[in-house]
Enzyme design. Sequence first.
Site, PDB file in Angstrom:
ATOM      1  N   LYS A  38     193.456  94.109  89.554  1.00 56.18           N
ATOM      2  CA  LYS A  38     192.152  93.505  89.806  1.00 56.18           C
ATOM      3  C   LYS A  38     191.681  92.668  88.611  1.00 56.18           C
ATOM      4  O   LYS A  38     191.051  91.619  88.784  1.00 56.18           O
ATOM      5  CB  LYS A  38     191.130  94.587  90.158  1.00 56.18           C
ATOM      6  CG  LYS A  38     191.322  95.176  91.548  1.00 56.18           C
ATOM      7  CD  LYS A  38     191.196  94.099  92.622  1.00 56.18           C
ATOM      8  CE  LYS A  38     191.337  94.624  94.019  1.00 56.18           C
ATOM      9  NZ  LYS A  38     191.196  93.562  95.036  1.00 56.18           N
ATOM     10  N   TYR A  51     195.951  99.850  89.702  1.00 57.78           N
ATOM     11  CA  TYR A  51     195.072  99.070  90.564  1.00 57.78           C
ATOM     12  C   TYR A  51     194.113  98.238  89.714  1.00 57.78           C
ATOM     13  O   TYR A  51     193.853  97.062  90.003  1.00 57.78           O
ATOM     14  CB  TYR A  51     194.296 100.011  91.482  1.00 57.78           C
ATOM     15  CG  TYR A  51     193.376  99.339  92.475  1.00 57.78           C
ATOM     16  CD1 TYR A  51     193.890  98.616  93.548  1.00 57.78           C
ATOM     17  CD2 TYR A  51     191.997  99.447  92.348  1.00 57.78           C
ATOM     18  CE1 TYR A  51     193.043  98.007  94.474  1.00 57.78           C
ATOM     19  CE2 TYR A  51     191.145  98.845  93.262  1.00 57.78           C
ATOM     20  CZ  TYR A  51     191.677  98.131  94.322  1.00 57.78           C
ATOM     21  OH  TYR A  51     190.837  97.529  95.225  1.00 57.78           O
ATOM     22  N   HIS A  94     189.467 107.676  99.459  1.00 59.18           N
ATOM     23  CA  HIS A  94     188.575 107.887  98.335  1.00 59.18           C
ATOM     24  C   HIS A  94     187.734 109.145  98.576  1.00 59.18           C
ATOM     25  O   HIS A  94     187.777 109.747  99.637  1.00 59.18           O
ATOM     26  CB  HIS A  94     187.679 106.667  98.135  1.00 59.18           C
ATOM     27  CG  HIS A  94     188.410 105.474  97.621  1.00 59.18           C
ATOM     28  ND1 HIS A  94     188.814 104.431  98.435  1.00 59.18           N
ATOM     29  CD2 HIS A  94     188.829 105.142  96.369  1.00 59.18           C
ATOM     30  CE1 HIS A  94     189.432 103.513  97.709  1.00 59.18           C
ATOM     31  NE2 HIS A  94     189.458 103.918  96.464  1.00 59.18           N
ATOM     32  N   SER A  99     186.880  95.746  91.686  1.00 57.14           N
ATOM     33  CA  SER A  99     186.540  97.161  91.766  1.00 57.14           C
ATOM     34  C   SER A  99     185.946  97.602  90.437  1.00 57.14           C
ATOM     35  O   SER A  99     186.286  97.060  89.381  1.00 57.14           O
ATOM     36  CB  SER A  99     187.790  97.987  92.075  1.00 57.14           C
ATOM     37  OG  SER A  99     187.571  99.354  91.829  1.00 57.14           O
ATOM     38  N   SER A 100     185.081  98.606  90.489  1.00 60.32           N
ATOM     39  CA  SER A 100     184.482  99.120  89.256  1.00 60.32           C
ATOM     40  C   SER A 100     185.508  99.779  88.343  1.00 60.32           C
ATOM     41  O   SER A 100     185.232 100.001  87.162  1.00 60.32           O
ATOM     42  CB  SER A 100     183.363 100.119  89.587  1.00 60.32           C
ATOM     43  OG  SER A 100     183.874 101.214  90.327  1.00 60.32           O
ATOM     44  N   CYS A 101     186.711 100.060  88.864  1.00 60.25           N
ATOM     45  CA  CYS A 101     187.726 100.703  88.028  1.00 60.25           C
ATOM     46  C   CYS A 101     188.303  99.746  86.982  1.00 60.25           C
ATOM     47  O   CYS A 101     189.089 100.159  86.133  1.00 60.25           O
ATOM     48  CB  CYS A 101     188.849 101.284  88.882  1.00 60.25           C
ATOM     49  SG  CYS A 101     189.905 100.044  89.644  1.00 60.25           S
ATOM     50  N   GLY A 124     191.711  90.372 105.134  1.00 59.57           N
ATOM     51  CA  GLY A 124     191.473  91.807 105.249  1.00 59.57           C
ATOM     52  C   GLY A 124     190.310  92.126 106.168  1.00 59.57           C
ATOM     53  O   GLY A 124     189.575  93.094 105.954  1.00 59.57           O
TER      54      GLY A 124
END
Length: 309
Positions: free
Chosen positions: A141, A137, A180, A108-110, A11
Amino acid sequence: MDKNSRIFVAGHRGLVGSAIWRELERQGFDRLIGCSRQEVDLLDKQAVEEFYAEIKPEFVFMAAARVGGILVNDQQPASFLYDNLVIQNNLIDGAWRSGVKKLLFLGSSCIYPKMAPQPLKEGSLLSGPLEPTNQWYAVAKIAGIKLCQAYRRQHRCDFISAMPANMYGPNDNYDLQTSHVLPAFVRKFHEAKVAGAESVTCWGTGSPLREFLYTDDLARACVFLMRYYSEEQFINVGYGSDVTIRELAELIKGIIGFRGEITWDTSKPDGTPRKLMDSSRLFALGWKPQVDLKTGIRLAYEDFLKHYI
């Protein structure tokens, strides 16, 4: 990891991957490897295995993923869950099969429960229900974290995971349908300024609190962790403080120079009430962020004007 190491940045053209690439170059690493979607389809397991066999990387930074904001997460739940599961499965398993020395997986913090105690500690993972608007998502993760942990246990792989706060910076996505909140605000306020609009409408109430980390800071953290961190437990990477979405909007409005009003569409979702990372474990290791939010937004806006106008 030394200056002669073969390093694959998955990426490398994206927001985070390009920052990692820049930081590695800045530190003198010159045997960097990247691949475009046209060169290698990361959803194709055989293609990924053949790519690994050809390039023989020693270290892998995993910054490749399908990403987006609340709107696109809600519209494309199957794509966000399936694509991210397949991409990370192929990259992690391929790294083990090709003998990669060390891999860093970025989450990710999610991943944290919607109502987890603040600031978010690594131990809060899987302690409650996720935020519904981006749960697809988040589940992918979480699976990536667990896969790295599983490969450590079963195959003795030095695979680690880091969970960054909300990212922004050069090479961000400014598409209003998929971006975002911070880059969306940059584009909205810029276009409103150019059009001479009287107001800008933002989603929700403006009350949620969010933590934002400039991508070059994350890149410095990633290289630091690849060199000095080797634990099964993932580690948070944050700025250390947060702002309300309303404060963020006012800050971006001022930086861009929009003179109209801000209105809030409360029919739209707010998402998680607060997402502040507890990054004390990382800070204790000696790493700290360098770019404050106001400076970072100015730099991001300069990049937007240079590449997207």
